[in-house]
Write an enzyme that holds these catalytic residues in place. Sequence first.
Site, PDB file in Angstrom:
ATOM      1  N   GLU A 342       0.808  -1.233   0.000  1.00  0.00           N
ATOM      2  CA  GLU A 342       0.000   0.000   0.000  1.00  0.00           C
ATOM      3  C   GLU A 342       0.841   1.283   0.000  1.00  0.00           C
ATOM      4  O   GLU A 342       0.511   2.230   0.707  1.00  0.00           O
ATOM      5  CB  GLU A 342      -0.938  -0.006   1.217  1.00  0.00           C
ATOM      6  CG  GLU A 342      -1.902  -1.172   1.199  1.00  0.00           C
ATOM      7  CD  GLU A 342      -2.762  -1.244   2.458  1.00  0.00           C
ATOM      8  OE1 GLU A 342      -3.977  -1.402   2.317  1.00  0.00           O
ATOM      9  OE2 GLU A 342      -2.210  -1.162   3.577  1.00  0.00           O
TER      10      GLU A 342
HETATM   11  C1  ACM Z   1      -1.999  -5.407   4.196  1.00  0.00           C
HETATM   12  O1  ACM Z   1      -3.047  -5.894   4.670  1.00  0.00           O
HETATM   13  N1  ACM Z   1      -1.929  -4.101   3.960  1.00  0.00           N
HETATM   14  C2  ACM Z   1      -0.849  -6.224   3.895  1.00  0.00           C
END
Ligand code: ACM
Length: 538
Positions: A342
């Site tokens: 992310e």
């Molecule tokens: C995640 O759940 N951002 C790896």
Amino acid sequence: MIKNTLVRALFLLSLVCVFFACTKEPKKRIPMPVTDLSAENLIPKPLKVIPTNSAFALDEFTAIYTAKGATGFQEVAEFLADKLSKKINLQVPINDESLKTVARVIYINQSDSTELNAPEAYQLYINQDSIIINSNTAEGAFRGIQTLRQLVPDSSNDTLALQKIWPIPTGKIIDNPSFAYRGSMLDVARHFFAVEDVKKYIDILSYYKINVLHLHLSDDQGWRIEIKSWPKLTSIGGSTEVGGEAGGFYTQEDYKEIVRYAAERFMTVVPEIDMPGHTNAASVAYPFLNGNGKTLTLYEGTQVGFSTFDTRKDTVYAFVNDVVREISEITPGPYFHIGGDESHVTEKKDYVYFVNKVEKIVQKHGKRMIGWDEVAIADIDSTSISQWWSSEENAKKAIEKGMQVIVSPAKKAYLDMQYDTLSEYGLHWAAYLPVDTAYIWTPEGYGGIPKENILGIEAPLWSETISNIDELEYLAFPRVIGYSELSWSSPENRDWENYKIRLANQAPFLERMDVKYYPSPLIDWKKSKYSYETIEKD
Ligand code: ACM
């Protein structure tokens, strides 16, 4: 030498038998009830169970012996004796050859049989007078004694002899895990969990043969491990957590204690420093790290994807090198997790540049890199590992690069997903995960990934919505017990209807251990004589 020890133990046993034949009291062979080893509520289900329909009489005349000179076997015996003492208040002596009153032995034997040519393989031979655990390694012996612990009844049978007897069904168990990596992740960044809480989690996980604890040690909301060369990471970055609570961090001594406690249970700790995104706390502590062009403040919310390191500064890599070096020095396990998920405000070319460089830093410090599935878009090599949480496309890219994959799909394996709409804690952005849905899927070949490319399975527990051990346990238990079976037991040994009964029978153990599990209405939980408050833990 090892065979000699076995011969000596058996010789000792025969002397003892002669002794008892003369004195008649206590009897060596006690008439035992018919019991069925294959009907025991073992989790994870072993590879093969062959019942012989009698019982071993565990009692005060039982002693433990271990193969002499076999590294780590004495410690495994001590672990077993300690757990027996706590569970049934029976003190079982270890390697005491001067004893005159031994009627039955538990022998933990090192065997180099080719059938045991895998680090965690073990055989458990339970006869009326002896229990022999064969394994090549102390690790295998440890998995074997965890199985044995599950076979010891909670209550003694006091009608068989003058002394208390805990009957253990006779037969053979031949066992070896499906996957080498069987893990759970704990997010100590969004909310911090004390060393004692982590140890409790480790202890219960290891009872079910989970062998990896992945610690998510840094995120936007907090930095949780002391780095001696960069002290503000914890003095500033460790001071907050989600919801405005106090934060906290592990000193390196604390972390070493977690690692030691895990190693005693043959569990590997995988440290994760999440970067280049999820780095707000680090960048507030040391603003030169920041690459998002904004003035940062400490963050106690739950939004993701707004932070990034500046991937084009040499000083950032000097920083990363220090962090990876200091943590690697106190991490005996082979892995270092760099996060990589992310990073929404990192340009793709910068992300690739960063991951490529950090992989080399991790390797320089002797570790194998793990990253969340996004890392597969960088030019990383086949020794690194991709943790598939979200993108099947990224998982496939990893396979094309010859990498191994850890299977952790959020919609199947995230412990922070709510059970259903009534769940007190957790999120549901990926799915609702009731206990059956969490169990009924097949990691082998999941998403078309061949089994040989799957290093193992991990169930992550993110902590945005949980702030103490009771809430942690509500989300983790009972589902993580199912992931232990998905990762240890072969597909043909897994069956929801059968598992459901075995799981129901874990209630007395969980309650004795004071685990505040979610009492899913899908399970007909066995009534327990224990209450959460009144018990001594194993
Ligand atoms: C995640 O759940 N951002 C790896």
